[in-house]
Structures are given as C-alpha cells and as structure tokens.
Design an enzyme around this catalytic site. Sequence first.
Site, short mmCIF file in Angstrom:
data_model
loop_
_atom_site.label_atom_id
_atom_site.label_comp_id
_atom_site.label_asym_id
_atom_site.label_seq_id
_atom_site.Cartn_x
_atom_site.Cartn_y
_atom_site.Cartn_z
N HIS A 135 0.57 -1.10 0.12
CA HIS A 135 -0.04 -0.48 -0.39
C HIS A 135 0.88 1.49 -0.37
O HIS A 135 0.49 2.49 -0.51
CB HIS A 135 -1.01 0.17 1.11
CG HIS A 135 0.18 0.75 2.82
ND1 HIS A 135 0.21 -0.70 3.69
CD2 HIS A 135 -0.13 1.52 2.99
CE1 HIS A 135 0.62 -0.45 4.24
NE2 HIS A 135 0.28 1.03 4.86
N ASP A 165 0.02 -7.68 1.24
CA ASP A 165 0.00 -6.21 1.49
C ASP A 165 1.97 -6.39 1.87
O ASP A 165 2.93 -5.34 2.27
CB ASP A 165 -0.33 -5.61 2.46
CG ASP A 165 -0.30 -4.53 2.75
OD1 ASP A 165 0.54 -3.88 1.39
OD2 ASP A 165 0.01 -3.43 3.75
N SER A 259 4.77 2.88 8.21
CA SER A 259 4.63 1.09 7.13
C SER A 259 5.39 1.02 6.85
O SER A 259 6.15 1.97 5.50
CB SER A 259 2.75 1.83 6.44
OG SER A 259 1.70 1.61 6.96
#
Length: 519
Positions: A135, A165, A259
């Site tokens: 993402h 992911d 992230s």
Amino acid sequence: RMYMTYDPLRAKAKVAVFTAMGVVAGLGIASGLGWTHPAANIPALDDEAQITTASVKTALEVSEAFTTVSEAVTPAVVRIESKRTVEHTAQRIPAPFREFFRIPEDEEMPPPAAEIAGGSGFIVSDDGYILTNNHVVEDAEEILVYFADRRVFEASIVGTDPFTDVAVIKVDVDEELPHLSLGDSDDVRVGEWVLAIGNPGFSSTRLDFTVTSGIISGRGRPLQLLQDELRRDPRYRRLSGFAIEDFIQTDAVINPGNSGGPLVDLRGRVIGINSAIASTTGSYQGYSFAIPINLARRIMEDLIRYGHVKRPRIGVEITGVAAEDAEVYGLPSVSGVLVQTVQDDGPASGKLQPEDVIVAIDGEPVGYVAQLQAKIAERHPGDRVTLTVYRHQRPIEVELRLDEAPLNDIPPRVTERSTHAEERLGIRVEELDAELARELGFDDADGVVLVQVIPGSPAARRGVAGFRGTRITQINDARIRSTEDVREALEAVAPGEIVSLHFEAPDGTTRVVNVRMPR
C-alpha cells in the site's frame, strides 16, 4: 626656572591608588547589574548517581542493547515517497450514469490530481533491494527513497502483492549498501522485546527514522483489513479470499508512515514488516501489527524472480473451527480448519471432502484459517504436502501436490496521460500582466511569475512553494520572458538532471533553487 624630578616610589603609589579606585567602581557597577550575588544563591549541583550501577545492572544492559540495535539497524531503514495520479470522483462515474448524478456529458472534467503516499522500508541486500508494504507503493508513477544519511535515490518497483501487502522496490547505486538480516518469525515468542523503526511523519523530516520499543503481544492475528481493501477494488473483489492476514501483534508504537519499516528482535534481525494499527482515530492506540518475515521473504523471492507471486493452493474453501465443531468432529482441541467445499479443478479434488478438518501440514500444527494460508503460501506450486485431517472423528493423512492460484491475470491499473515538463517538476506559471504585477508588487509587467507548486512534487520537496508570487528570471542558462520559455527550458532537461530555478522578488531580492527533474 623650576624642574620636576621623577620619583618612582611616588609613581607606584599613584598607580596603586588609581587601580584600587577602579576596582571599587567596577564592583559597584557589577553589584548594580546583579553580577556579584553571593555564591550561596547559586544551588550546588550534584552529578553523582543516586542509584548504584549494580542495583540497575539488568536495566542498563537492556538499555544498552536497545541503543546498539538502533545504531546497527537504522542505516538500512529508508523513507519512501511515492507519487500516483488519482482521478476525481466524477471521472470514475461511467458516462451512462452521469445524468443520474446531474453531470453534463459535455462538462470538462478537472485533470487527475497527483497524490503523494509515503511510508518506510528497509534494505535487504547490498545491491539495493528494499522490502516495504504494497500500500506504500501500489500504482506509483514515481518513487523516491530517502536514506538515513540524507541522500535521495529514485527507485523502481520490482513487484507488489496486494494479497499479503508486501512489495519489493530497488535502487541502483554504485556501492554496497547497508542491509538487514532476516530472522525466523516462527520462533518469535509472546513477551519478547522488539524494536520498530520507521518514519511516522513521512511528509516531513522532523520524525524521520524514529525508534520505538515494545514486546510481542500476540501472534496469528486475523484483522480482515486486506480482505476489506481487496473487496473495494473491482480488480480483486472475486479473489479477496486469497488475502493472508496472519499478523504479529506488538505494543511498539506504529503510526501512519511507519508502514513498511522493520520490526526487529534484540539481535537486530527482522522478524516482521510493520503494516497496520488497530485504531478508532487513525493513530496509535496500543495495538500494532506486522507481517511475519517468513511469509514476506517467500513473497519477496517470487517478486524478484518473476515480478509477481506464484501462489500455491489446495483448492478448498475453509472456515475456522469453533468449540461446537471440535465436539462434532471429535477434535482433541478447539483448533484446525474446517473444509466447506472442494473445488473440482483443484489439487484437493478426490483427496479431501467437505467436513474434513485440517489440523496439521507436514507435521506442523494448524490452528486457524490464516495460519494454514500462510503455511501454504510459504511453499511453491508443484510442492507435495501431507495434510493431517480429522475425518469421521479419526485422524488420517492425505498427500497432494499444490498447484498455482489464479492471481496473475489481473489487468494493471494504467493511467494514460501526457504531462508537460513543468507539471512533472510540480510548478505552474503565468505571464505577468499589469493587474497581476500590481497585485504582487512588481514595478513592471514583464516576465513570468510562479503561481502554484503541487504538494509533494519535486519542486515542493525543495521548498519552491516559498517562492510563489516571485518572478522566474532564468532556468539553467536560459533567460525566461514567457511561459513558452519555461516549457522549452524544462523540456531540454533530461530526467534525473538538475534544474536551476532563478527567482526575483518584487523588492529585487534574488534566489536560486536546484531541483532534480523526475525520471
């Protein structure tokens, strides 16, 4: 005529008197300024430790361990900024439905907007391969990677996998880069100390390369985040069941921007990729989650080798086991995966049956759906596996050969759109007229003025937004008198080269900013 004779003793006495008078006067002035307060007014400061080293020896060793790990790991952590083009809502509405939303067919739509996403990543090889989250870089048209030593490189996407992911990008540099070693996430224990490294404020350097500590709070956490995201994307909706969500939970602080950064143990080995938080506010509230590195490593190998993941499958639809299921099927504990249907064209056809309960794969216990999915995903299409299955309340072993899941026929999302050089750089200019010159404070109406800087663009990252309302007088060696001059000067700059922008303010002050043209 009278003569004065020189007396050395008398001269010395005069000097002493004048000196004493000067000292007294100086003390008076200093006293008036508050310079001669008694020393008793200044508290005595003590730098002696109030706790003996021996009494906190263990804590000091842990603190030293945190410091050592942070210093070793941080040079291989990077900040990532990715630029993508996003259509406005009206542009995503098919033409036949625009009348329903009262959008005239001949109405000119605004151009797609540039969106800047960001996060973290970490280098896994000395030749520049970087692991991060899907993402963070999905659909990116431009990716910049910021190193801890403040160098910046453009990166290319090697491959992405929305079902886990995980993504791999690469920078090409003529040197060996610092990189991290990968641990074994299967060996992670609840309660173990870990550190999370990342960039919680990706759009600003103020929070770059932040280190937080915590413990492993849990394992095997299924959050349904990836499935929900895949269902919202028409490309992946029918395949959302292939999402793998077998997260490691930690209480180390992770916020947006972290992230893709590494979760490391106290030996500096990566055991997970920071990926998500459970929050009602969008910020950290005590629960953070990471993708197990064993799964990420397997995905990374395929992305580097093939550019996509060759995902193995059994060919069944499954659900988790509840206490009632354990009683009905004679299970020794409330764990396992219940087979609901068997696909006719899958490896399990003729091998497994509905209401079989899978409790182990190749002797490794399986307790829940995401765990089985992760263990299968760590293998390759064509591998043989042995499943331990409860059928009719008795354990049996079933051997089958895995085949490949149909995940790689998904059309990529492509935005075809030509952009001019000034737009790629991230600036918009206008020619000065009398009204604009008067508004901005210029004495004349000649030349070109900077009117807008696109947020997140190369120009914005170099601070060019601070020069809005000033005149562009020169680009590299070219004099600028019109907007056409700007376009011609920028079109002559090759991707990756430096653009020198010369500005002049209404008061005559000049500045120059050097910006790299994106590739």
